[in-house]
Write a protein that holds these residues in place. Sequence first.
Motif, mmCIF file in Angstrom:
data_model
loop_
_atom_site.group_PDB
_atom_site.id
_atom_site.type_symbol
_atom_site.label_atom_id
_atom_site.label_comp_id
_atom_site.label_asym_id
_atom_site.label_seq_id
_atom_site.Cartn_x
_atom_site.Cartn_y
_atom_site.Cartn_z
ATOM 1 N N PHE A 6 0.522 -1.036 0.336
ATOM 2 C CA PHE A 6 0.074 -0.136 -0.153
ATOM 3 C C PHE A 6 0.894 1.345 0.046
ATOM 4 C CE2 PHE A 6 -2.232 -3.314 2.346
ATOM 5 C CZ PHE A 6 -3.196 -3.127 1.168
ATOM 6 N N PRO A 7 0.230 2.504 -0.317
ATOM 7 C CA PRO A 7 -1.068 2.217 -1.033
ATOM 8 C C PRO A 7 -1.212 2.285 -2.189
ATOM 9 C CG PRO A 7 0.551 4.457 -1.814
ATOM 10 C CD PRO A 7 1.153 3.988 -0.613
ATOM 11 N N LYS A 9 -3.887 1.065 -5.919
ATOM 12 C CA LYS A 9 -5.210 1.828 -6.461
ATOM 13 C C LYS A 9 -5.908 0.413 -7.036
ATOM 14 C CE LYS A 9 -4.898 5.629 -9.007
ATOM 15 N NZ LYS A 9 -4.590 6.240 -10.150
ATOM 16 N N THR A 206 -8.287 3.732 -3.766
ATOM 17 C CA THR A 206 -7.071 3.681 -3.590
ATOM 18 C C THR A 206 -7.125 2.889 -2.310
ATOM 19 O OG1 THR A 206 -6.129 5.027 -4.959
ATOM 20 C CG2 THR A 206 -4.997 4.316 -3.807
ATOM 21 N N LYS A 208 -5.253 3.271 1.152
ATOM 22 C CA LYS A 208 -3.706 3.789 1.318
ATOM 23 C C LYS A 208 -3.344 3.323 2.406
ATOM 24 C CE LYS A 208 -4.179 8.584 1.725
ATOM 25 N NZ LYS A 208 -4.510 9.828 1.938
ATOM 26 N N SER A 209 -3.672 2.256 3.123
ATOM 27 C CA SER A 209 -3.259 1.406 4.270
ATOM 28 C C SER A 209 -4.069 0.957 4.768
ATOM 29 C CB SER A 209 -2.673 2.945 5.357
ATOM 30 O OG SER A 209 -4.029 3.014 5.915
ATOM 31 N N HIS A 222 -9.780 5.599 0.026
ATOM 32 C CA HIS A 222 -9.748 7.340 -0.725
ATOM 33 C C HIS A 222 -9.913 7.341 -2.083
ATOM 34 C CE1 HIS A 222 -7.680 11.301 -2.706
ATOM 35 N NE2 HIS A 222 -7.845 11.076 -2.261
ATOM 36 N N GLN A 269 -13.181 14.863 -3.285
ATOM 37 C CA GLN A 269 -12.307 13.866 -2.374
ATOM 38 C C GLN A 269 -12.763 13.303 -0.990
ATOM 39 O OE1 GLN A 269 -7.983 14.258 -2.572
ATOM 40 N NE2 GLN A 269 -8.357 16.326 -1.985
ATOM 41 N N THR A 271 -11.817 10.250 2.286
ATOM 42 C CA THR A 271 -10.799 9.675 3.171
ATOM 43 C C THR A 271 -11.566 8.589 3.800
ATOM 44 O OG1 THR A 271 -8.946 10.047 2.198
ATOM 45 C CG2 THR A 271 -8.746 8.462 4.088
#
Length: 283
Positions: A6-7, A9, A206, A208-209, A222, A269, A271
Amino acid sequence: MPALQFPCKIFKTQKKMDDYTASDMKCGDLSDIVLRARFHLVDISTRVNPYTLTAISPFSQPQSMFHGSRGEGDKLTQRECAEVLFDEFRHLSRPFACHPPYNVLIKLMISHMQKNSDKSFCHPLLDSALKAHILSDSSSENSTRLRLQEAFSSYIDWDRGSYPAEKLGQLTDAIMLGRLPKFDRFQDNFNGLGITVHDTWATHITIKSLVVGKERYRAVVHYKVQDHFGLDDEDISKVKFNQFRFFRIWFVLQRYSEFAFKPFMTNMQATIEITGGRNDIQK
């Protein structure tokens, strides 16, 4: 078995980000003859005739810069005519944006179009609207968030504390089987989101973690979403758009060769966190 890094997509739409070749990004490409003959755009404004650049009737709207100063048939400059059209454009947006907090967005976006810079538009209210939409969607069939939650719980390698790289496709499938966030719900007809965004053009998602414990996991995901603030031929040909003076003015300001105000990209956007446990799904 290698772990997914990660990250990462996990999804992107076939339609591309920043696609200025899209049909609704055209600008100033139509003559008055085409607008009237092909699209039947004759009755545009109650205040001005954009084809002859003349006033239709005395300006009685207090917010107009020409209030009390023009009479029917008076000649306007191209700039003056555009300013009156934008003034009416904003005024006609009210029925589509009745409820706060998102109702302010349409006037901001109309003013952004009037600047004619074609720079992309972003705003914290759009980001918060996107996040609220994702989090509030509780449909197990449509919610991409809930489908990702199910995929994580099903395919995490709990013994290794990671997500197997070979199972990436299951995360992508989870998105594709769901429904991407769009502002086409009933309430969006009146809260300002349907008129500013409605459908969307491109979406990237995506991870991210991902932190995996003994029994629980926590993923940070995200969403990047883009729409176009512009109208294409198909839009204005539909009765649901053409019947409203709001859209007729918009189309003329954007597509008429004498005005050619540029459409633009709308970026948003969000998250979010997705959490779950190894016993959430029985394999």
